[in-house]
Structure formats: structure tokens, C-alpha cells
Design a protein around this motif. Structure first.
Motif, PDB file in Angstrom:
ATOM      1  N   ALA A  54       0.830  -1.200   0.000  1.00 38.81           N
ATOM      2  CA  ALA A  54       0.000   0.000   0.000  1.00 38.81           C
ATOM      3  C   ALA A  54       0.867   1.253   0.000  1.00 38.81           C
ATOM      4  O   ALA A  54       1.683   1.454   0.907  1.00 38.81           O
ATOM      5  CB  ALA A  54      -0.911   0.005   1.223  1.00 38.81           C
ATOM      6  N   GLY A  55       0.692   2.097  -1.001  1.00 35.47           N
ATOM      7  CA  GLY A  55       1.411   3.359  -1.053  1.00 35.47           C
ATOM      8  C   GLY A  55       2.906   3.176  -0.887  1.00 35.47           C
ATOM      9  O   GLY A  55       3.552   2.430  -1.619  1.00 35.47           O
ATOM     10  N   GLU A  56       3.457   3.854   0.101  1.00 36.65           N
ATOM     11  CA  GLU A  56       4.867   3.726   0.432  1.00 36.65           C
ATOM     12  C   GLU A  56       5.067   2.944   1.733  1.00 36.65           C
ATOM     13  O   GLU A  56       6.119   3.041   2.362  1.00 36.65           O
ATOM     14  CB  GLU A  56       5.496   5.116   0.557  1.00 36.65           C
ATOM     15  CG  GLU A  56       5.378   5.961  -0.698  1.00 36.65           C
ATOM     16  CD  GLU A  56       5.918   7.360  -0.500  1.00 36.65           C
ATOM     17  OE1 GLU A  56       7.096   7.492  -0.127  1.00 36.65           O
ATOM     18  OE2 GLU A  56       5.167   8.320  -0.725  1.00 36.65           O
ATOM     19  N   ALA A  57       4.069   2.163   2.130  1.00 30.08           N
ATOM     20  CA  ALA A  57       4.077   1.492   3.427  1.00 30.08           C
ATOM     21  C   ALA A  57       5.224   0.485   3.564  1.00 30.08           C
ATOM     22  O   ALA A  57       5.590  -0.195   2.594  1.00 30.08           O
ATOM     23  CB  ALA A  57       2.748   0.784   3.664  1.00 30.08           C
ATOM     24  N   PHE A  58       5.753   0.384   4.773  1.00 32.41           N
ATOM     25  CA  PHE A  58       6.788  -0.605   5.072  1.00 32.41           C
ATOM     26  C   PHE A  58       6.216  -2.017   5.036  1.00 32.41           C
ATOM     27  O   PHE A  58       6.848  -2.934   4.507  1.00 32.41           O
ATOM     28  CB  PHE A  58       7.373  -0.310   6.461  1.00 32.41           C
ATOM     29  CG  PHE A  58       8.289  -1.386   6.985  1.00 32.41           C
ATOM     30  CD1 PHE A  58       9.620  -1.431   6.595  1.00 32.41           C
ATOM     31  CD2 PHE A  58       7.813  -2.350   7.871  1.00 32.41           C
ATOM     32  CE1 PHE A  58      10.469  -2.430   7.071  1.00 32.41           C
ATOM     33  CE2 PHE A  58       8.650  -3.342   8.351  1.00 32.41           C
ATOM     34  CZ  PHE A  58       9.990  -3.379   7.953  1.00 32.41           C
ATOM     35  N   ARG A  59       5.038  -2.199   5.581  1.00 31.83           N
ATOM     36  CA  ARG A  59       4.437  -3.533   5.705  1.00 31.83           C
ATOM     37  C   ARG A  59       3.977  -4.040   4.342  1.00 31.83           C
ATOM     38  O   ARG A  59       3.261  -3.354   3.623  1.00 31.83           O
ATOM     39  CB  ARG A  59       3.263  -3.476   6.676  1.00 31.83           C
ATOM     40  CG  ARG A  59       2.653  -4.847   7.019  1.00 31.83           C
ATOM     41  CD  ARG A  59       3.591  -5.652   7.875  1.00 31.83           C
ATOM     42  NE  ARG A  59       3.026  -6.925   8.252  1.00 31.83           N
ATOM     43  CZ  ARG A  59       2.371  -7.141   9.397  1.00 31.83           C
ATOM     44  NH1 ARG A  59       2.179  -6.137  10.246  1.00 31.83           N
ATOM     45  NH2 ARG A  59       1.910  -8.330   9.691  1.00 31.83           N
ATOM     46  N   LYS A  60       4.388  -5.241   4.011  1.00 34.68           N
ATOM     47  CA  LYS A  60       3.963  -5.889   2.776  1.00 34.68           C
ATOM     48  C   LYS A  60       3.104  -7.106   3.135  1.00 34.68           C
ATOM     49  O   LYS A  60       3.293  -7.730   4.178  1.00 34.68           O
ATOM     50  CB  LYS A  60       5.173  -6.339   1.939  1.00 34.68           C
ATOM     51  CG  LYS A  60       6.238  -5.260   1.718  1.00 34.68           C
ATOM     52  CD  LYS A  60       5.714  -4.067   0.959  1.00 34.68           C
ATOM     53  CE  LYS A  60       6.803  -3.048   0.654  1.00 34.68           C
ATOM     54  NZ  LYS A  60       7.379  -2.419   1.850  1.00 34.68           N
ATOM     55  N   HIS A  61       2.181  -7.448   2.249  1.00 36.91           N
ATOM     56  CA  HIS A  61       1.271  -8.560   2.478  1.00 36.91           C
ATOM     57  C   HIS A  61       1.411  -9.568   1.336  1.00 36.91           C
ATOM     58  O   HIS A  61       1.166  -9.216   0.177  1.00 36.91           O
ATOM     59  CB  HIS A  61      -0.170  -8.058   2.575  1.00 36.91           C
ATOM     60  CG  HIS A  61      -0.376  -7.027   3.634  1.00 36.91           C
ATOM     61  ND1 HIS A  61      -0.540  -7.343   4.968  1.00 36.91           N
ATOM     62  CD2 HIS A  61      -0.408  -5.669   3.555  1.00 36.91           C
ATOM     63  CE1 HIS A  61      -0.683  -6.232   5.669  1.00 36.91           C
ATOM     64  NE2 HIS A  61      -0.600  -5.201   4.843  1.00 36.91           N
ATOM     65  N   PRO A  62       1.807 -10.796   1.623  1.00 38.30           N
ATOM     66  CA  PRO A  62       1.993 -11.794   0.562  1.00 38.30           C
ATOM     67  C   PRO A  62       0.698 -12.062  -0.196  1.00 38.30           C
ATOM     68  O   PRO A  62      -0.397 -11.969   0.358  1.00 38.30           O
ATOM     69  CB  PRO A  62       2.455 -13.041   1.329  1.00 38.30           C
ATOM     70  CG  PRO A  62       2.975 -12.525   2.630  1.00 38.30           C
ATOM     71  CD  PRO A  62       2.147 -11.322   2.958  1.00 38.30           C
ATOM     72  N   GLY A  63       0.835 -12.400  -1.457  1.00 37.17           N
ATOM     73  CA  GLY A  63      -0.312 -12.726  -2.283  1.00 37.17           C
ATOM     74  C   GLY A  63       0.001 -12.494  -3.747  1.00 37.17           C
ATOM     75  O   GLY A  63       1.132 -12.162  -4.105  1.00 37.17           O
ATOM     76  N   THR A  64      -0.988 -12.680  -4.587  1.00 41.18           N
ATOM     77  CA  THR A  64      -0.820 -12.492  -6.024  1.00 41.18           C
ATOM     78  C   THR A  64      -1.455 -11.180  -6.442  1.00 41.18           C
ATOM     79  O   THR A  64      -2.682 -11.029  -6.394  1.00 41.18           O
ATOM     80  CB  THR A  64      -1.442 -13.649  -6.815  1.00 41.18           C
ATOM     81  OG1 THR A  64      -0.807 -14.875  -6.439  1.00 41.18           O
ATOM     82  CG2 THR A  64      -1.263 -13.439  -8.317  1.00 41.18           C
ATOM     83  N   ALA A  65      -0.617 -10.238  -6.831  1.00 39.83           N
ATOM     84  CA  ALA A  65      -1.088  -8.944  -7.333  1.00 39.83           C
ATOM     85  C   ALA A  65      -1.258  -9.028  -8.845  1.00 39.83           C
ATOM     86  O   ALA A  65      -0.548  -9.777  -9.518  1.00 39.83           O
ATOM     87  CB  ALA A  65      -0.096  -7.843  -6.971  1.00 39.83           C
ATOM     88  N   THR A  66      -2.179  -8.250  -9.356  1.00 35.39           N
ATOM     89  CA  THR A  66      -2.472  -8.265 -10.786  1.00 35.39           C
ATOM     90  C   THR A  66      -2.367  -6.861 -11.373  1.00 35.39           C
ATOM     91  O   THR A  66      -2.849  -5.900 -10.773  1.00 35.39           O
ATOM     92  CB  THR A  66      -3.897  -8.795 -11.051  1.00 35.39           C
ATOM     93  OG1 THR A  66      -4.022 -10.115 -10.513  1.00 35.39           O
ATOM     94  CG2 THR A  66      -4.200  -8.830 -12.545  1.00 35.39           C
ATOM     95  N   ILE A  67      -1.705  -6.762 -12.528  1.00 35.72           N
ATOM     96  CA  ILE A  67      -1.835  -5.578 -13.359  1.00 35.72           C
ATOM     97  C   ILE A  67      -2.455  -6.037 -14.675  1.00 35.72           C
ATOM     98  O   ILE A  67      -2.149  -7.124 -15.164  1.00 35.72           O
ATOM     99  CB  ILE A  67      -0.497  -4.855 -13.597  1.00 35.72           C
ATOM    100  CG1 ILE A  67       0.495  -5.737 -14.365  1.00 35.72           C
ATOM    101  CG2 ILE A  67       0.115  -4.398 -12.286  1.00 35.72           C
ATOM    102  CD1 ILE A  67       1.762  -4.987 -14.794  1.00 35.72           C
ATOM    103  N   GLU A  68      -3.341  -5.225 -15.211  1.00 35.50           N
ATOM    104  CA  GLU A  68      -4.048  -5.644 -16.428  1.00 35.50           C
ATOM    105  C   GLU A  68      -4.107  -4.494 -17.430  1.00 35.50           C
ATOM    106  O   GLU A  68      -4.637  -3.412 -17.132  1.00 35.50           O
ATOM    107  CB  GLU A  68      -5.458  -6.119 -16.103  1.00 35.50           C
ATOM    108  CG  GLU A  68      -6.195  -6.636 -17.331  1.00 35.50           C
ATOM    109  CD  GLU A  68      -7.512  -7.328 -16.994  1.00 35.50           C
ATOM    110  OE1 GLU A  68      -8.266  -7.626 -17.949  1.00 35.50           O
ATOM    111  OE2 GLU A  68      -7.782  -7.571 -15.798  1.00 35.50           O
TER     112      GLU A  68
END
Length: 260
Positions: free
Chosen positions: A188-202
Motif C-alpha cells: 500500500a502506497g509507500e508502506a513498510f508492511r507488505k502482504h503476501p499474495g498475487t497482485a495483478t496488473i491488467e
């Protein structure tokens, strides 16, 4: 949290080392060497997102990309957006705010790459800079990436779409490819915390040339925001929820500065 920390270490190590290498390469004639280094940097960042942060990238719609030059008008939810899109092309010009020039040595690298740097505050000067520098990229036959909102938006929010993308679309007679994403769910934005998962760009269906300003901007916003909301719903399992229009940071500051 350990994944986020590991990625943060890799992020800064890669950024510092590749930027220094790109500055040295910028002393050479042409931009081939600098471009090669930056493409390597982008690839390493996308790999680090997958291996360290656990964010896998899924790319859809490449078959929709038209031949020749075109403009990509993308949703901007995450600091990682640029890495993900840049990694899809061998040579991509991109529009960025002048905030990046505040980082040491970045101004040198951006100039060598032929990036289109504009004043974040907008106005006539920013429009002229966008027109001039985008024209240079167009003459070189490069694809151009622009974020028409001009700001990082939170998931579920949107900013007013600026007209700079329409001016390029009109002046260069180039199709515009809308780009939707849900990367903000995972970074999210410039946030330090990352959340595992599959992101999509389309990549979505190109908008053909010849439309007027109002029709073009309405069509672009509907495509980007509509598909982005669907990608967010797909990843979260929640119903599709349209994004809410919010004021930009600059609009908030200007409103606060006005006398009561």
C-alpha cells in the motif's frame, strides 16, 4: 513482519547500488548503458517482491497492446507500480513528479533515461514541461507511462484525473492503453508492511485516437477505475465497490490556507 524487513533491506541495497552504477553509466554517451542498468534494477526489484515479500505478479492483457507507440495511463496505488510496469517493456519513457529529483543522484539518472519530470504542483509550467519532454519521447518512438491522477491513491479511493494525458493523446495522435491494478492490497502506497499474495496488473482495451477531452477522460476513468475495483474484489472476495473521489494533498493544503 520479517518478510517486510527482508524486502526493505533488499530494496535499499538494490536502490543504492544500482543508482550509483547508473550515475557512472550516465557519463557514457547515449542512454543504452544507463537503460540496461535500470532494467536490471527493475527486474531485481520484482524478483525481491516475489522472493522476499511474497508478492507474486500476474500480468494480464498484453495481447491488447497495439503495435507501435502508445501511452499507458495507469492506476497508481503503490510505490511498486513503476517497477511492475517498467519490467514489461524494453524501453519505456515515464512521467514522474519532481519529488524524485530530491533523492541524491536521481536527477542525473532521470535525465539520462529521458524521463518526463514535471512539477508536482501542476500549473502552466508543469504542462509546458510535460508537452516538451513527452514530445522528445514521442519522436524517439518510445512508449510512455503516465499516472493521470498524479498521486498515490489508497485502495478504494481515486483522485480527479488530470488532463495532461489527454493533451499527449491529442498532440501525438497515439492510442492510450488504460492499466488497472490491485497491487495496493499487497504493497500500500509507500508502506513498510507488505502482504503476501498475487497482485495483478491488467492492460485494458486501447482507447482509439480522435476523442474530445471530456469523452476521453470519462472513458479512461471508467475503464481504469471500473476494472481496478473488479481486481480488488477478485483478490479480497468482497463485492465490487466503486472508488470514492477524494481531494489531493495539494487541494487539501490549498483549502487549509484559505482564510475562513
Amino acid at each position: 513482519m520479517l518478510r517486510s524487513l527482508a524486502f526493505a533491506v533488499a530494496y535499499w541495497a538494490l536502490s543504492i547500488s544500482y543508482t550509483l552504477a547508473a550515475v557512472i553509466a550516465a557519463l557514457l554517451p547515449g542512454r543504452a548503458a544507463t537503460g540496461w542498468i535500470i532494467r536490471g534494477y527493475v527486474r531485481r526489484m520484482v524478483q525481491s517482491m516475489r522472493l522476499l515479500a511474497g508478492i507474486r505478479l500476474q500480468v494480464r492483457g498484453r495481447e491488447r497492446l497495439p503495435p507501435g507507440g502508445f501511452i499507458i495511463a495507469a492506476k497508481h496505488q503503490s510505490w511498486g507500480d513503476g517497477f511492475c510496469v517498467y519490467d514489461q517493456f524494453e524501453d519505456l519513457a515515464f512521467v514522474t513528479g519532481d519529488h524524485l529529483e530530491k533523492f541524491p543522484l536521481m536527477a542525473t539518472v532521470l535525465r539520462k533515461l529521458g524521463a518526463i519530470v514535471v512539477n508536482n504542483c501542476g500549473g502552466r509550467e508543469a504542462r509546458e514541461a510535460l508537452k516538451t519532454r513527452a514530445a522528445d519521447a514521442h519522436r524517439e518512438g518510445r512508449r510512455i507511462l503516465i499516472y493521470p491522477e498524479g498521486n498515490l491513491a489508497k485502495v478504494g479511493e481515486k483522485f480527479r484525473y488530470r488532463s495532461g494525458v489527454w493533451h499527449m493523446y491529442r498532440d501525438f495522435d497515439m492510442p492510450v492503453v488504460p492499466l488497472a491494478t490491485n497491487l495496493g492490497l499487497f504493497w500500500a502506497g509507500e508502506a513498510f508492511r507488505k502482504h503476501p499474495g498475487t497482485a495483478t496488473i491488467e492492460f485494458l482495451d486501447p482507447i482509439p485516437t480522435g476523442l474530445g477531452k471530456e469523452e476521453f477522460l470519462a472513458r479512461l476513468e471508467a475503464a481504469v477505475e471500473g476494472r481496478t475495483a473488479e481486481l480488488v474484489a477478485e483478490a479480497t472476495g468482497h463485492p465490487v465497490t466503486p472508488a470514492v473521489l477524494v481531494p489531493t494533498p495539494d487541494e487539501i493544503r490549498r483549502a487549509a490556507a484559505q482564510p475562513a
